[in-house]
Design an enzyme around this catalytic site. Structure first.
Site, PDB file in Angstrom:
ATOM      1  N   ASN A 114       0.878  -1.177   0.000  1.00 44.94           N
ATOM      2  CA  ASN A 114       0.000   0.000   0.000  1.00 44.94           C
ATOM      3  C   ASN A 114       0.911   1.221   0.000  1.00 44.94           C
ATOM      4  OD1 ASN A 114      -1.794   2.079   0.500  1.00 44.94           O
ATOM      5  ND2 ASN A 114      -2.906   0.988   2.099  1.00 44.94           N
ATOM      6  N   ARG A 126      -2.521  -1.659  -3.720  1.00 42.09           N
ATOM      7  CA  ARG A 126      -3.655  -0.732  -3.639  1.00 42.09           C
ATOM      8  C   ARG A 126      -3.421   0.397  -4.627  1.00 42.09           C
ATOM      9  NH1 ARG A 126      -4.287   4.108  -0.051  1.00 42.09           N
ATOM     10  NH2 ARG A 126      -6.477   4.728  -0.167  1.00 42.09           N
ATOM     11  N   ARG A 144      -9.539  17.398   5.457  1.00 42.03           N
ATOM     12  CA  ARG A 144     -10.423  17.685   4.326  1.00 42.03           C
ATOM     13  C   ARG A 144     -11.752  18.229   4.820  1.00 42.03           C
ATOM     14  NH1 ARG A 144      -9.577  11.765   1.985  1.00 42.03           N
ATOM     15  NH2 ARG A 144      -7.305  11.766   1.883  1.00 42.03           N
ATOM     16  N   GLU A 193      -7.386  -3.736   5.277  1.00 42.44           N
ATOM     17  CA  GLU A 193      -7.344  -3.599   3.830  1.00 42.44           C
ATOM     18  C   GLU A 193      -6.316  -4.528   3.200  1.00 42.44           C
ATOM     19  OE1 GLU A 193      -8.335   0.863   2.654  1.00 42.44           O
ATOM     20  OE2 GLU A 193      -6.943   0.766   4.336  1.00 42.44           O
TER      21      GLU A 193
END
Length: 351
Positions: A7, A55, A197, A328
């Site tokens: 990743n 990923r 964000r 993940e």
């Protein structure tokens, strides 16, 4: 039969070497400068993996499934760089370094957007001029897929609301295993308040700031991506260090709004799943985000929540509330092996 999962992010590299569900090696490398040393060490100290799963953040609308990496796939990922300029190039860097260190080993790209390719047109379509060619893609798909799979093992195979809460955060409505709506959109900015964000804002704000403050579009985009969210409200993007009541209220209120909206969209909800670093580790966020939803059958058991149990709803609750790890890497390994065994689509979608 070990699978290496890589990743590669903009500031770090997470990796796992997994064999039959057992982690032979795992860790996180700060920065990507040491990637060659990391790969050389894995090659030296462990058997050569049978495959390497990567990923890749953005697959646009071309990739519905994991794919074997070849020249065509690399070209497609490069073409999609404008949609993920901070991520796709560095994801490709990881693929290319693995090709150099492990020549001949199959490389598999697992796309973060793939899980949301099941969105219906009414969910992915924006009411904007068609020649802009923009749509909702959604992200955190690999985490959502892992959450759906884990929830099924606990007896929740129906409709789910998956809340991936980390530095990035998203909500996803899942109907019988398929994503039917998700809070992130064309980019990862839309939706929930996140670490840095903004989440949902008035789309007229950038134009207003350009007229009134003289800010150029790039400056606004950078600020909304890197200097907003919890960082703007509390001075830090790390929720463990957030002590502002307003910041926590804004953060949890946004989650509660999406839970209510997705409950209405699905019509019936079997379970709500918290995952990601914040979702897994903050009892306060879990409790505050679902507070006041008791009439919908959503109840959090305070003792179970504080203890960090996997099921934090009371026995017999109408809606289960689950806390599941965002594994993940294990999901990428599973999808990689599924592809190699012929259980997944082998290439880019023609559409």
């Amino acid at each position: 039969m070990a699978v290496l999962v890589l990743n590669t992010g903009s500031s770090s590299v997470k990796y796992q070497l997994i064999e039959d569900g057992v982690r032979l090696a795992a860790g996180k490398l700060e920065g990507v400068d040491g990637l060659d040393d990391l790969l050389a060490g894995l090659a030296r100290d462990h058997p050569v993996p049978v495959a390497i799963g990567h990923r890749v953040v953005h697959g646009g609308d071309r990739f519905r499934d994991p794919v074997l990496v070849d020249a065509e796939v690399i070209a497609a990922i490069e073409e999609l760089e404008p949609l993920a300029p901070l991520h796709n190039p560095i994801n490709l860097h990881g693929i290319r370094r693995c090709q150099a260190v492990f020549p001949g080993v199959p490389q598999v790209a697992v796309f973060d957007t793939a899980f949301h390719q099941s969105l219906p047109p009414e969910a992915y379509t924006y009411a904007v001029p068609g020649d802009w060619r923009v749509r909702r893609y959604g992200f955190h798909g690999t985490s959502c897929a892992a959450a759906v799979r884990q929830a099924a093992t606990l007896g929740h195979e129906g409709n789910l609301i998956v809340l991936h809460l980390g530095n990035g955060a998203s909500a996803t409505a899942v109907e019988r295993g398929r994503s039917v709506d998700t809070s992130m959109g064309l980019t990862p900015l839309e939706g929930l308040v996140m670490g840095t964000r903004c989440g949902d804002i008035d789309p007229g704000m950038p134009g207003y700031l350009a007229r009134v403050r003289g800010l150029d579009p790039q400056a606004v985009e950078d600020a909304l991506s890197h200097d907003s969210g919890l960082k703007a409200l509390a001075g830090t993007h790390d929720l463990r260090e957030v002590h502002s009541e307003l910041a926590l209220a804004v953060y949890c209120r946004g989650i509660r709004k999406y839970v209510g909206a997705y409950y209405a969209l699905l019509g019936r909800v079997d379970a709500i799943v918290f995952t990601g670093g914040v979702g897994e580790n903050s009892p306060e966020v879990r409790a505050r985000s679902l507070s006041g939803l008791e009439r919908l059958g959503i109840v959090v058991d305070a003792a179970r929540n504080e203890a960090g149990d996997r099921v934090i709803s009371p026995p017999g609750a109408e809606v289960g509330v689950l806390v599941l790890p965002a594994d993940e890497e294990a999901e990428i390994a599973r999808q990689t092996m599924a592809l190699l065994s012929g259980a997944a689509h082998p290439g880019p979608d023609a559409g």
